[in-house]
Design a protein around this motif. Structure first.
Motif, PDB file in Angstrom:
ATOM      1  N   SER A 180      37.100   5.925 -23.172  1.00 39.03           N
ATOM      2  CA  SER A 180      36.438   5.638 -24.451  1.00 39.03           C
ATOM      3  C   SER A 180      35.025   6.206 -24.525  1.00 39.03           C
ATOM      4  O   SER A 180      34.463   6.322 -25.611  1.00 39.03           O
ATOM      5  CB  SER A 180      36.368   4.128 -24.680  1.00 39.03           C
ATOM      6  OG  SER A 180      35.396   3.540 -23.808  1.00 39.03           O
ATOM      7  N   GLY A 181      34.443   6.522 -23.381  1.00 40.93           N
ATOM      8  CA  GLY A 181      33.070   6.994 -23.360  1.00 40.93           C
ATOM      9  C   GLY A 181      32.057   5.869 -23.224  1.00 40.93           C
ATOM     10  O   GLY A 181      30.873   6.115 -23.054  1.00 40.93           O
ATOM     11  N   ILE A 182      32.514   4.630 -23.288  1.00 45.38           N
ATOM     12  CA  ILE A 182      31.641   3.471 -23.085  1.00 45.38           C
ATOM     13  C   ILE A 182      31.679   3.138 -21.594  1.00 45.38           C
ATOM     14  O   ILE A 182      32.752   3.118 -20.983  1.00 45.38           O
ATOM     15  CB  ILE A 182      32.111   2.263 -23.916  1.00 45.38           C
ATOM     16  CG1 ILE A 182      32.063   2.605 -25.402  1.00 45.38           C
ATOM     17  CG2 ILE A 182      31.265   1.030 -23.607  1.00 45.38           C
ATOM     18  CD1 ILE A 182      32.757   1.590 -26.295  1.00 45.38           C
ATOM     19  N   ARG A 183      30.519   2.907 -21.014  1.00 46.72           N
ATOM     20  CA  ARG A 183      30.473   2.601 -19.588  1.00 46.72           C
ATOM     21  C   ARG A 183      31.395   1.424 -19.283  1.00 46.72           C
ATOM     22  O   ARG A 183      31.294   0.369 -19.894  1.00 46.72           O
ATOM     23  CB  ARG A 183      29.042   2.278 -19.144  1.00 46.72           C
ATOM     24  CG  ARG A 183      28.937   2.085 -17.637  1.00 46.72           C
ATOM     25  CD  ARG A 183      27.488   2.131 -17.147  1.00 46.72           C
ATOM     26  NE  ARG A 183      26.670   1.053 -17.629  1.00 46.72           N
ATOM     27  CZ  ARG A 183      26.493  -0.108 -16.999  1.00 46.72           C
ATOM     28  NH1 ARG A 183      27.099  -0.353 -15.856  1.00 46.72           N
ATOM     29  NH2 ARG A 183      25.702  -1.022 -17.512  1.00 46.72           N
ATOM     30  N   ALA A 206      27.803  -1.973 -21.572  1.00 41.02           N
ATOM     31  CA  ALA A 206      28.931  -1.790 -20.657  1.00 41.02           C
ATOM     32  C   ALA A 206      30.031  -2.791 -20.949  1.00 41.02           C
ATOM     33  O   ALA A 206      29.772  -3.887 -21.457  1.00 41.02           O
ATOM     34  CB  ALA A 206      28.479  -1.940 -19.204  1.00 41.02           C
ATOM     35  N   MET A 207      31.262  -2.386 -20.588  1.00 43.63           N
ATOM     36  CA  MET A 207      32.425  -3.271 -20.616  1.00 43.63           C
ATOM     37  C   MET A 207      32.821  -3.542 -19.165  1.00 43.63           C
ATOM     38  O   MET A 207      32.616  -2.693 -18.298  1.00 43.63           O
ATOM     39  CB  MET A 207      33.623  -2.594 -21.296  1.00 43.63           C
ATOM     40  CG  MET A 207      33.425  -2.248 -22.744  1.00 43.63           C
ATOM     41  SD  MET A 207      34.935  -1.524 -23.475  1.00 43.63           S
ATOM     42  CE  MET A 207      35.040   0.067 -22.653  1.00 43.63           C
ATOM     43  N   GLY A 208      33.419  -4.716 -18.930  1.00 41.23           N
ATOM     44  CA  GLY A 208      33.875  -5.057 -17.590  1.00 41.23           C
ATOM     45  C   GLY A 208      35.317  -5.519 -17.604  1.00 41.23           C
ATOM     46  O   GLY A 208      35.808  -6.031 -18.611  1.00 41.23           O
ATOM     47  N   MET A 209      35.977  -5.355 -16.456  1.00 43.17           N
ATOM     48  CA  MET A 209      37.406  -5.652 -16.385  1.00 43.17           C
ATOM     49  C   MET A 209      37.767  -6.024 -14.950  1.00 43.17           C
ATOM     50  O   MET A 209      37.156  -5.535 -14.014  1.00 43.17           O
ATOM     51  CB  MET A 209      38.167  -4.389 -16.803  1.00 43.17           C
ATOM     52  CG  MET A 209      39.640  -4.479 -16.809  1.00 43.17           C
ATOM     53  SD  MET A 209      40.183  -5.165 -18.366  1.00 43.17           S
ATOM     54  CE  MET A 209      41.933  -5.114 -18.145  1.00 43.17           C
TER      55      MET A 209
END
Length: 190
Positions: free
Chosen positions: A133-136, A106-109
């Motif tokens: 992007s399709g990435i969680r 996962a990515m976080g923001m």
């Protein structure tokens, strides 16, 4: 054991998120990327590295082999579109490129709902791009964040915003512990 990369993670929000994450996952290891390479937090599980979070090649040089999660804490309001891109879009683009290459979980923001219109809309646009992007992609969009030692001109507005927050949740300030808890819970899938 998970490896968590924090772009701009030695700032106010990054430090608080790191502390919350360390408490929830004692096996997690952290790589904190900052321009200074220094961090107010000292722990054997934290590795501090120096790189400009807007420079993908510089960040890639300091990445560990395994990256499970990556979070972008870099950002600030800028009126000039080129400066906005440098301090907001570019670090998010770096995060996305690393996330794709390292196949992160996962990515976080950190977004926002209070501030100049260009900042709020710009952060929203970046989050939508990351989600596409399709990435969680997990994010938190707080109003004014306060607590745990923040003592600047904005934090002095907390009492006033608490009052206005009675009438509008978009004005209600949020304690940094709540922001950190929410982001960590979302990232680790609780």
């Amino acid at each position: 054991m998970s490896t968590v990369v924090m772009l701009g993670g030695n700032g106010y929000l990054g430090r608080n998120v790191t502390q919350k994450w360390m408490a929830k996952d004692p096996d997690a290891r952290f790589v904190v990327v900052s321009r200074s390479g220094k961090n107010a937090l000292a722990d054997a599980r934290i590795t501090n590295v120096q790189a400009d979070s807007a420079d993908c090649e510089a960040v890639m040089k300091v990445m560990p082999e395994q990256v499970d999660y990556i979070v972008d804490f870099v950002g600030r309001p800028e009126k000039d579109p080129e400066q906005f891109r440098r301090f907001n879009d570019a670090p998010a683009d770096v995060m996305l490129r690393i996330a794709r290459q390292k196949k992160v979980k996962a990515m976080g923001m950190i977004g926002g709902v209070l501030g100049p219109k260009s900042f709020v809309e710009g952060k929203k646009r970046i989050i939508e791009k990351l989600k596409a992007s399709g990435i969680r992609t997990e994010y938190v969009s707080p109003t004014l964040v306060y607590g745990n030692g923040r003592n600047d001109s904005m934090s002095r507005m907390v009492p006033l915003l608490k009052f206005f927050g009675i009438f509008s949740k978009n004005m209600r300030p949020v304690h940094v512990n709540d922001v950190a808890d929410e982001l960590v819970r979302k990232m680790i899938g609780e």
